[in-house]
Write an enzyme that holds these catalytic residues in place. Structure first.
Site, PDB file in Angstrom:
ATOM      1  N   THR A  14      -2.916  25.095  25.338  1.00  0.00           N
ATOM      2  CA  THR A  14      -2.250  26.116  24.523  1.00  0.00           C
ATOM      3  C   THR A  14      -0.961  25.600  23.899  1.00  0.00           C
ATOM      4  OG1 THR A  14      -3.165  27.906  25.843  1.00  0.00           O
ATOM      5  CG2 THR A  14      -1.164  28.405  24.647  1.00  0.00           C
ATOM      6  N   ASP A  62      -9.171  21.999  24.875  1.00  0.00           N
ATOM      7  CA  ASP A  62      -8.848  23.150  25.722  1.00  0.00           C
ATOM      8  C   ASP A  62      -9.180  22.659  27.131  1.00  0.00           C
ATOM      9  OD1 ASP A  62      -9.319  25.588  27.301  1.00  0.00           O
ATOM     10  OD2 ASP A  62      -9.136  26.621  25.390  1.00  0.00           O
ATOM     11  N   SER A  63      -8.260  22.794  28.069  1.00  0.00           N
ATOM     12  CA  SER A  63      -8.483  22.154  29.370  1.00  0.00           C
ATOM     13  C   SER A  63      -9.622  22.789  30.141  1.00  0.00           C
ATOM     14  CB  SER A  63      -7.206  22.144  30.204  1.00  0.00           C
ATOM     15  OG  SER A  63      -6.988  23.395  30.819  1.00  0.00           O
ATOM     16  N   SER A  64     -10.144  23.910  29.655  1.00  0.00           N
ATOM     17  CA  SER A  64     -11.320  24.466  30.322  1.00  0.00           C
ATOM     18  C   SER A  64     -12.521  23.534  30.138  1.00  0.00           C
ATOM     19  CB  SER A  64     -11.629  25.874  29.801  1.00  0.00           C
ATOM     20  OG  SER A  64     -11.696  25.858  28.400  1.00  0.00           O
ATOM     21  N   ASP A  99      -5.300  25.961  32.184  1.00  0.00           N
ATOM     22  CA  ASP A  99      -6.461  26.417  32.953  1.00  0.00           C
ATOM     23  C   ASP A  99      -6.848  25.445  34.068  1.00  0.00           C
ATOM     24  OD1 ASP A  99      -6.663  28.758  31.550  1.00  0.00           O
ATOM     25  OD2 ASP A  99      -8.254  28.079  30.218  1.00  0.00           O
ATOM     26  N   GLN A 286     -10.105  30.845  52.553  1.00  0.00           N
ATOM     27  CA  GLN A 286     -10.057  31.657  51.329  1.00  0.00           C
ATOM     28  C   GLN A 286      -8.694  32.311  51.156  1.00  0.00           C
ATOM     29  OE1 GLN A 286     -13.306  34.410  50.928  1.00  0.00           O
ATOM     30  NE2 GLN A 286     -14.806  32.895  51.557  1.00  0.00           N
ATOM     31  N   CYS A 287      -7.903  32.372  52.226  1.00  0.00           N
ATOM     32  CA  CYS A 287      -6.537  32.916  52.095  1.00  0.00           C
ATOM     33  C   CYS A 287      -5.698  31.906  51.323  1.00  0.00           C
ATOM     34  CB  CYS A 287      -5.894  33.116  53.461  1.00  0.00           C
ATOM     35  SG  CYS A 287      -6.760  34.265  54.507  1.00  0.00           S
TER      36      CYS A 287
END
Ligand code: ASP
Length: 348
Positions: A14, A62-64, A99, A286-287
């Protein structure tokens, strides 16, 4: 070396984007645009900036769309210039989309172990020319930090915070303060317009200069490692489809709390079969905060028996990129397992 410039590498994101009919797209002519934008800084801001040169990728993305091949290209570009006997850069700034910025920063930390200079990765939530953009401030801060000889590792600089690259995560899709380091303190901060390093947090004394491992890597293969987040009701059959696939050599399991999985012997059998085939399996929580401590609960004990390694408090980005990197190296299974549980770049 007071006269050594910083090398700024523009990869896209971006920060350098421009509007198009289909939405924001990576822009070109970045060096001219950046130098023009920097003239809008206060005179104090301008004189405080270190000298810099710009390496502008001809194909900004775009880093995606980034892949492990992009991480490897970037590390090679830095390593080549880092080792150039005729020209010394005091540090490096990588301009990157937000991203997957944390993934690239994590990968760079593993590829460039033993750095004696700073590699600062930054981006922005709004384009350089956008109203009220955070881009220029982030570039300015990154340049100021990159010039500090006391900083000798890959770091992410965003919204005035300096974080260890391999401990960083994107945390907000829009806020300027968009990145966090959930399990490691800040390495520094911009305070009253000046970069301040918290020296005790740095890697300097703990890094191993003999560990500059880049030349050992064969092509990084992102599809050799899978990432599986448990959900209530997960079946052994689906887990097997991922883990026992012939092309998969490693897996990151995102398990419950401090290291627990469902009490299903069939799931444990799949995990044990995967490790017996030489696949590198690791677990994190997952925490977002805190480490796994596998074996605290009976519900986690099976992970140890199945040969799953503890990912401690690593971020998913750090744990995944570490697995990808270890698998790409010419190591025996036991060396890989040993390295996974060893801190290589301050990631655990
Ligand atoms: N999609 C953009 C990218 O990662 C988002 C950003 O840079 O903020 O390249």
């Amino acid at each position: 070396m007071p006269n050594s410039p910083i090398l700024v590498i523009y990869t896209g994101g971006t920060l350098g984007m421009v509007p198009s009919d289909t939405g924001l797209v990576p822009g070109h002519d970045f060096e001219a645009r950046l130098r023009a934008a920097l003239t809008t800084l206060s005179s104090t801001g301008q004189v405080s900036l270190p000298e810099f040169e710009v390496l502008e990728y001809p194909d900004p993305i775009d880093s995606s769309a980034a892949t492990p091949a992009d991480w490897q290209r970037l590390a090679r570009d830095i390593a080549e210039r880092y080792e150039d006997a005729h020209k010394r850069y005091a540090g490096f700034v990588v301009l990157h989309g937000t991203d997957t910025l944390a993934w690239t920063a994590s990968s760079l930390a593993f590829q460039l172990q033993g750095l004696d200079r700073a590699v600062i990765v930054t981006g922005s939530q709004l384009p350089l020319e956008g109203d009220g953009s955070d881009a220029l401030t982030n570039v300015e801060s990154a340049l100021r930090f990159a010039a500090l000889p006391g900083l000798q590792e890959v770091a992410v600089c965003f919204a005035g915070k300096l974080m260890r690259g391999v401990c960083t995560r994107k945390w907000n899709t829009q806020a300027f303060d968009g990145f966090t380091s959930p399990n490691y303190p800040l390495l520094g901060e911009m305070v009253n317009g000046a970069p301040v390093l918290y020296a005790a947090q740095g890697l300097n004394d703990r890094r191993d200069l003999s560990q500059f491992e880049l030349p050992d890597y064969s092509a990084l293969d992102g599809s050799a490692v899978v990432r599986v987040t448990l959900w209530p009701g997960i079946s052994a059959r689906l887990l097997a489809a991922w883990l026992l696939d012939d092309s998969v050599n490693g897996a990151l399991l995102e398990v419950w709390g401090s290291g627990n999985i469902p009490e299903d012997p069939k799931i444990l059998d799949v995990l044990a079969q995967a490790t017996s085939e030489g696949k590198l399996l690791a677990a994190i929580s997952q925490c977002p905060h805190g480490p796994v401590s596998i074996g605290t609960y009976a519900a986690g004990r099976g992970l140890i028996d199945a040969g799953v390694l503890s990912g401690d408090a690593m971020t998913p980005e750090a744990a995944m990129t570490k697995l990808v990197h270890l698998i790409a190296q010419p190591l025996s299974d036991s060396e890989r397992r040993q390295r996974f549980v060893t801190a290589l770049a301050g990631e655990r």
